[in-house]
Design an enzyme around this catalytic site. Structure first.
Site, PDB file in Angstrom:
ATOM      1  N   ASN A 206       0.852  -1.184   0.000  1.00 47.27           N
ATOM      2  CA  ASN A 206       0.000   0.000   0.000  1.00 47.27           C
ATOM      3  C   ASN A 206       0.888   1.234   0.000  1.00 47.27           C
ATOM      4  O   ASN A 206       2.119   1.128  -0.031  1.00 47.27           O
ATOM      5  CB  ASN A 206      -0.954  -0.015   1.194  1.00 47.27           C
ATOM      6  CG  ASN A 206      -0.216  -0.107   2.509  1.00 47.27           C
ATOM      7  OD1 ASN A 206       0.555   0.783   2.871  1.00 47.27           O
ATOM      8  ND2 ASN A 206      -0.430  -1.194   3.243  1.00 47.27           N
ATOM      9  N   ALA A 270       0.964   1.109  11.743  1.00 49.89           N
ATOM     10  CA  ALA A 270       1.291   0.489  10.459  1.00 49.89           C
ATOM     11  C   ALA A 270       0.042   0.158   9.651  1.00 49.89           C
ATOM     12  O   ALA A 270      -0.999  -0.234  10.195  1.00 49.89           O
ATOM     13  CB  ALA A 270       2.107  -0.785  10.687  1.00 49.89           C
ATOM     14  N   LYS A 336     -12.133  -4.611  17.217  1.00 49.79           N
ATOM     15  CA  LYS A 336     -10.753  -5.019  17.492  1.00 49.79           C
ATOM     16  C   LYS A 336     -10.438  -5.087  18.987  1.00 49.79           C
ATOM     17  O   LYS A 336      -9.439  -5.673  19.382  1.00 49.79           O
ATOM     18  CB  LYS A 336      -9.783  -4.028  16.840  1.00 49.79           C
ATOM     19  CG  LYS A 336      -9.965  -3.859  15.341  1.00 49.79           C
ATOM     20  CD  LYS A 336      -9.415  -5.031  14.576  1.00 49.79           C
ATOM     21  CE  LYS A 336      -9.399  -4.727  13.078  1.00 49.79           C
ATOM     22  NZ  LYS A 336      -8.839  -5.840  12.285  1.00 49.79           N
TER      23      LYS A 336
END
Length: 391
Positions: A206, A270, A336
């Site tokens: 990416n 990240a 998450k």
């Protein structure tokens, strides 16, 4: 008055030790120098004595000094021992517990904190033996700075240059400050993209530049934290005072994150690839139809940390979105198991740019931050982290 014992190793960068002495003396620190045999090929005892206004020690076999157990006194009287430059050989002898000259003998005989600033050829720095030795020193509690990256006297380019004297001096000041809001805290940061190989020459990736994550790591170090930065493949210099671990794939990043625990906080910046493929051993050739790539999910690093028995006290994730930014980030925080999510709209030039507009999503609501340079975003976030960890 703070007392520095400076060990000058044998490398072309030894001349920078003179400027380091000047910086320390300028702020009122007392400096005593130990000049190794190798270091004496690049700078003279007279130069260091004139700058430090102290005697320079060069040998273990000085009858007068050793009659008074001089190496013991040198090692015990200092508030901090600084090794600069710390050559590959000197690092190896430190890691091996050698005591075959004045420098290594006093290092073995001390319980004083030690700060080492490496300087060597790029291939030496990247050699597995040096990596093992540095890991040993860090495991023993010695602070080993990351070397700078750039052109070297040998004509090669890469990591291995001695950090500039100003950077070493800043690390010395951070050691003595001990009053930063995050002093004594270990914070884990991930930054950059991951690369998932398709074949030996192609990969899935990416556009993440790593700039925001590196800025956060730098701001954390400035706040006194011990920072472990797990970085994907990016061409950015390591922030001063930060321990950097380079990885390529999401699976390697997950392993590095797990190995870095325990931590007081984890800031997962990240942009990790969601999938990987079974990489071909040879380059895939163009055919009549594109190859079929079977995608397999990568480890979910953020969710894995949330479920880990060593879960950091504060867990912060990032969400790079192109639409419904806050809505998606809010759902991600719940899904998450993160404490906070820092969300931003990456549909413009944010990835690779120097500015960012973020929304901080917490259990109590959403904060919308105005457009800021990434360094300012980092400092504001670190201020919030310091408050959270102080509660």
């Amino acid at each position: 008055m703070k007392r520095i014992l400076l060990i000058v190793g044998g490398g072309i960068a030894a001349y920078k030790a003179c400027e380091l002495v000047r910086l320390c003396r300028k702020t009122g620190m007392a400096v005593t120098c130990v000049l190794t045999d190798g270091g004496a090929h690049f700078v003279t005892p007279m130069t260091l004595a004139a700058l430090s206004e102290n005697k320079v020690y060069t040998t273990l076999w000085d009858l007068k000094d050793e009659a008074e157990m001089g190496h013991i006194q040198l090692s015990r009287q200092a508030d901090l021992i600084v090794v600069a430059p710390a050559t590959a050989d000197l690092i190896a002898r430190m890691a091996g517990g050698h005591a075959d000259d004045l420098a290594t003998t006093l290092l073995l005989a001390t319980d004083t904190p030690v700060l080492a600033a490496p300087a060597m050829n790029v291939r030496m720095w990247q050699h597995a033996a040096t990596a093992r030795n540095v890991a040993t020193l860090r495991g023993d509690g010695i602070t080993v700075m990351e070397p700078d990256e750039g052109a070297m006297a040998c004509g090669e380019f890469g990591p291995g240059r001695l950090p500039e004297p100003e950077a070493i001096f800043a690390a010395i000041e951070r050691h003595f400050a001990g009053t930063g809001p995050l002093s004594g805290k270990h914070v884990l940061v991930t930054a950059g993209p991951t690369h998932e190989p398709i074949d030996p020459v192609r990969y899935i990736a990416n556009r993440s530049s790593g700039k925001q994550g590196f800025a956060i790591a730098a701001a954390l170090a400035e706040a006194g934290a011990r920072v472990t930065l797990v970085a994907g493949p990016v061409a950015l210099p390591t922030p001063s005072g930060v321990t950097r671990i380079d990885v390529e794939t999401a699976r390697a990043m997950a392993d590095a994150v797990a190995a870095a625990l325990p931590a007081d906080a984890a800031i997962m910046v990240a942009a990790v690839a969601d999938w990987h493929v079974a990489a071909a051993a040879q380059k895939l050739k163009k055919g009549d139809a594109p190859p079929a790539l079977a995608l397999t999910p990568n480890p979910d690093i953020l969710a894995g940390l949330a479920a880990n028995q060593q879960r950091p006290r504060l867990l912060v994730g990032f969400a790079a979105e192109t639409e419904r930014v806050v809505e998606h980030a809010t759902a991600k925080r719940t899904r998450k198991g993160a404490d906070w999510i820092v969300a931003n709209d990456v549909s413009g030039d944010v990835m690779g740019g120097d500015r960012n507009t973020v929304h901080l999503v917490t259990a109590t609501g959403v904060e919308d931050w105005e457009p800021l340079p990434k360094a300012d975003v980092a400092r504001r976030l670190v201020q919030r982290i310091a408050v959270a960890l102080a509660d």
